[in-house]
Write a protein that holds these residues in place. Structure first.
Motif, PDB file in Angstrom:
ATOM      1  N   ALA A 121       0.793  -1.222   0.000  1.00  0.00           N
ATOM      2  CA  ALA A 121       0.000   0.000   0.000  1.00  0.00           C
ATOM      3  C   ALA A 121       0.825   1.270   0.000  1.00  0.00           C
ATOM      4  CB  ALA A 121      -0.943   0.005   1.207  1.00  0.00           C
ATOM      5  N   GLY A 122       2.124   1.182   0.264  1.00  0.00           N
ATOM      6  CA  GLY A 122       2.935   2.380   0.316  1.00  0.00           C
ATOM      7  C   GLY A 122       2.990   2.963   1.716  1.00  0.00           C
ATOM      8  N   ASP A 123       3.946   3.852   1.935  1.00  0.00           N
ATOM      9  CA  ASP A 123       4.076   4.535   3.213  1.00  0.00           C
ATOM     10  C   ASP A 123       4.634   5.925   2.951  1.00  0.00           C
ATOM     11  OD1 ASP A 123       6.791   4.222   2.700  1.00  0.00           O
ATOM     12  OD2 ASP A 123       7.055   2.586   4.133  1.00  0.00           O
ATOM     13  N   GLN A 124       5.098   6.581   3.996  1.00  0.00           N
ATOM     14  CA  GLN A 124       5.562   7.955   3.828  1.00  0.00           C
ATOM     15  C   GLN A 124       6.813   8.064   2.965  1.00  0.00           C
ATOM     16  OE1 GLN A 124       3.827  10.692   4.743  1.00  0.00           O
ATOM     17  NE2 GLN A 124       2.284   9.138   5.202  1.00  0.00           N
ATOM     18  N   GLY A 125       7.559   6.975   2.824  1.00  0.00           N
ATOM     19  CA  GLY A 125       8.772   7.023   2.032  1.00  0.00           C
ATOM     20  C   GLY A 125       8.685   6.337   0.692  1.00  0.00           C
ATOM     21  N   SER A 126       7.584   5.622   0.440  1.00  0.00           N
ATOM     22  CA  SER A 126       7.472   4.829  -0.785  1.00  0.00           C
ATOM     23  C   SER A 126       6.059   4.915  -1.341  1.00  0.00           C
ATOM     24  CB  SER A 126       7.794   3.350  -0.516  1.00  0.00           C
ATOM     25  OG  SER A 126       9.088   3.183  -0.026  1.00  0.00           O
ATOM     26  N   TRP A 127       5.982   4.931  -2.665  1.00  0.00           N
ATOM     27  CA  TRP A 127       4.689   4.751  -3.310  1.00  0.00           C
ATOM     28  C   TRP A 127       4.305   3.292  -3.210  1.00  0.00           C
ATOM     29  CZ3 TRP A 127       2.125   8.950  -4.027  1.00  0.00           C
ATOM     30  CH2 TRP A 127       2.769  10.125  -4.353  1.00  0.00           C
ATOM     31  N   GLY A 128       3.060   2.993  -3.493  1.00  0.00           N
ATOM     32  CA  GLY A 128       2.619   1.609  -3.478  1.00  0.00           C
ATOM     33  C   GLY A 128       3.126   0.851  -4.689  1.00  0.00           C
ATOM     34  N   ALA A 129       2.971  -0.452  -4.645  1.00  0.00           N
ATOM     35  CA  ALA A 129       3.399  -1.300  -5.759  1.00  0.00           C
ATOM     36  C   ALA A 129       2.570  -2.567  -5.747  1.00  0.00           C
ATOM     37  CB  ALA A 129       4.887  -1.644  -5.641  1.00  0.00           C
ATOM     38  N   GLU A 130       2.538  -3.214  -6.875  1.00  0.00           N
ATOM     39  CA  GLU A 130       1.887  -4.513  -6.976  1.00  0.00           C
ATOM     40  C   GLU A 130       2.731  -5.419  -7.853  1.00  0.00           C
ATOM     41  OE1 GLU A 130      -1.492  -5.084  -9.701  1.00  0.00           O
ATOM     42  OE2 GLU A 130      -1.584  -2.911  -9.811  1.00  0.00           O
TER      43      GLU A 130
END
Length: 575
Positions: free
Chosen positions: A443-452
């Motif tokens: 889902a992502g966090d403050q340092g990373s976008w999400g991914a699938e």
């Protein structure tokens, strides 16, 4: 800025890096949406003014006319008592107009009894027929609309009101022939305004009116813009790009992170995204809530696409020879002869670019999410989905991974979750009793976008059992029957049950060297999809023989092919 918006190569299954995955899901639901009512009234070229009464009370009006540049249409509303409002100009929308054909913005009106409208031809110019489109997007017959599961904002992904949520009638848009959707890498962002009324009290209704007017009057395939921002800060999905999965943000892109081509800046639509502010910002400043949303959407776009919000670049059309030196975040007027996005909003763009740069900061990582291919599972054992989450080089630990499952005859649904270990790995048990497509989502966090991840298949083989009746087992497990035995009955089962299916029983006979040669094969119907009985006729009961019997399930869309253990039976010879 982020390290780039490209798909990195994975060892087994590569990440689909274009997908932005917010964290909080809103479940699928059904809502009631009013159908758009639409009519038109015409002011012919030999008349100067007309009062139009209506078949229904309009919530929006818009005008179309032919003529020289500088022509105007004035209108006023009339209530049921005959009281009229002041005359006001219908502002021309430069995003719509072309050549001698002119289009006004879509204006919200308070359901008047009638409307007066008149032409004002330019000096030394001409003005032909004027058509008024009047629409009601609030009071028509209501229809139930299924809204797929949507997602809320996370990791600074803006909340986007989907087309289903704002009530887009998808039968209005066109997606074939000349309207086939085209996607391009995003290199340019354009800011617009709709030129309609300011502080619109009914932005959802206005969004439906803009959609109808763009398609049915302007002749476009769909809404011209990728996103529209309301005065209260609501961000609407504009042009339809594709069907999204439940965990995806409606980001106006395909799975390669390429943006869908709109109809917002003539000759500059390929490779650009258009964000239009609902209102006329030649007359007023942008409301604070709307400006914040615009800045958030722009920051979201530049970070994901690795663009410089403060920079300029040479825009190169991927479909023509058009080239232009432009700000990465540009106003419509930077690429065309137009006042759009209005003098107030255009003057704010330098400050907006600085704010966007501050929001982005150093940018977020675009992580890689890779999966190993699951091993085949035999029912009823559980399978598991294993993989790694990294930032491209280093593991990302302590993050939640969600497995989404898609049975052959169903839809995507949220499944189990797990947490990444210090080395970025995860191994999540999945309770499935059939062949199931699976995808992992971060889902992502403050340092990373999400991914699938890409899809993998959880492969399940059913359990096939075969047991002979009677006989005496020897130490090897083979069963012995006395000489003269003519028939041996086998009982079998299949788990899980498969209605309207069958089992193939194959029999081989041992020769003098001990090798088995095929003897017979027969399809046996399953009783209630779960059990069967097979009667084996011994070829020569007097001489006996040794036989190997196996039950086979042929496989289907739910399960792999599978077989029982081999069963050996011997009819003894005469002493």
């Amino acid at each position: 800025m982020s390290r780039g918006w490209w798909v990195r190569t994975a060892v087994v299954v590569a990440t689909m890096a274009s997908v932005l995955v917010p964290a909080f899901a809103t479940p699928a639901r059904t809502i009631s949406i009013p159908q758009t009512l639409a009519r038109n009234a015409t002011l012919n070229a030999w008349k100067n003014q007309r009062r139009a009464s209506f078949d229904f009370r309009p919530t929006h009006v818009a005008f179309t006319w032919d003529g020289s540049t500088g022509g105007r249409v004035l209108y006023r509303t009339v209530d049921a008592t005959g009281l009229t409002s002041a005359w006001q100009p219908a502002p021309e929308d430069p995003d719509l107009s072309f050549g001698h054909r002119h289009f006004s913005a879509v204006m919200e009106v308070d359901e008047p009894h009638s409307v007066d409208f008149k032409r004002v031809a330019p000096r030394h110019g001409w003005m032909g027929t004027v058509r008024m489109n009047y629409l009601n997007t609030m009071d028509g017959p209501r229809v139930a609309v299924s809204v797929p599961a949507t997602v809320e904002a996370a990791a600074q992904t803006p909340h986007i009101v989907t087309r289903a949520e704002w009530g887009a009638n998808e039968s209005v848009k066109r997606t074939s022939a000349g309207c086939t959707r085209r996607f391009w890498p995003v290199q340019q962002l354009f800011v617009h305004h709709t030129a309609g009324i300011n502080n619109d009290p009914h932005p959802y209704a206005t969004m439906r009116a803009i959609y109808y007017f763009h398609v049915r009057s302007r002749g476009w395939c769909d809404v011209g813009y990728n996103f529209v921002v309301a005065p209260d800060g609501t961000v609407f999905e504009g042009r339809w790009a594709r069907t999204y999965q439940p965990w995806e943000t409606h980001n106006s892109e395909d799975l390669d992170s390429h943006g869908v081509q709109g109809a917002q800046v003539e000759s500059f639509n390929a490779g650009s995204l258009g964000i239009s502010m609902m209102g006329n910002y030649s007359l007023a400043r942008v409301p604070r809530a709307a400006r914040r949303s615009l800045e958030q959407v722009l920051a979201w776009e530049v970070d994901r696409h690795d663009l410089d919000p403060l920079g300029h670049h040479l825009y190169k059309s991927p479909e023509s020879s058009v080239r232009r030196w432009l700000p990465v975040i540009a106003g419509h007027r930077d690429a065309g002869q137009t006042a759009c996005p209005g003098s107030y909003l255009y003057a704010d763009l330098p400050a907006i670019r600085r704010t966007v740069a501050g929001i982005v900061g150093q940018g977020k990582d675009q992580p890689d999410l890779t999966l190993a291919r699951p091993s085949t599972t035999h029912y009823p054992d559980q399978t598991s989905i294993a993989g790694f989450l990294t930032d491209g080089s280093s593991p990302i630990a302590g993050e939640t991974i969600t497995i989404y499952e898609h049975p052959r005859d169903g839809k995507w649904r949220s499944g189990p979750t797990g947490t990444t270990q210090p080395d970025g790995s995860f191994d999540i048990p999945v309770a499935t009793d059939r062949l199931t497509r699976a995808r992992a989502v971060f889902a992502g966090d403050q340092g990373s976008w999400g991914a699938e991840s890409h899809d993998v298949w959880a492969r399940v083989a059913p359990d096939v059992q075969l047991q002979p009746q009677g006989g005496t087992p020897d130490p090897t497990g083979a069963r012995h029957y006395p000489n003269g035995t003519a028939h041996i009955t086998f009982d079998g089962s299949l788990s899980p049950a498969h209605l309207k299916s069958y089992i193939t029983v194959r029999v081989s006979q041992a020769d003098a060297t001990g090798s088995y040669r095929p003897l017979t094969s027969k399809q046996v119907a399953l009783q209630d999809g779960a059990s069967f009985t097979y009667d084996f006729g011994v070829p020569d009961p007097s001489t006996g023989g040794t036989f190997r019997v196996t039950a086979w399930f042929p496989g289907d869309g739910d399960h792999l092919a599978a077989r029982s253990d081999r069963v050996v039976v011997t009819v003894d010879r005469n002493p």
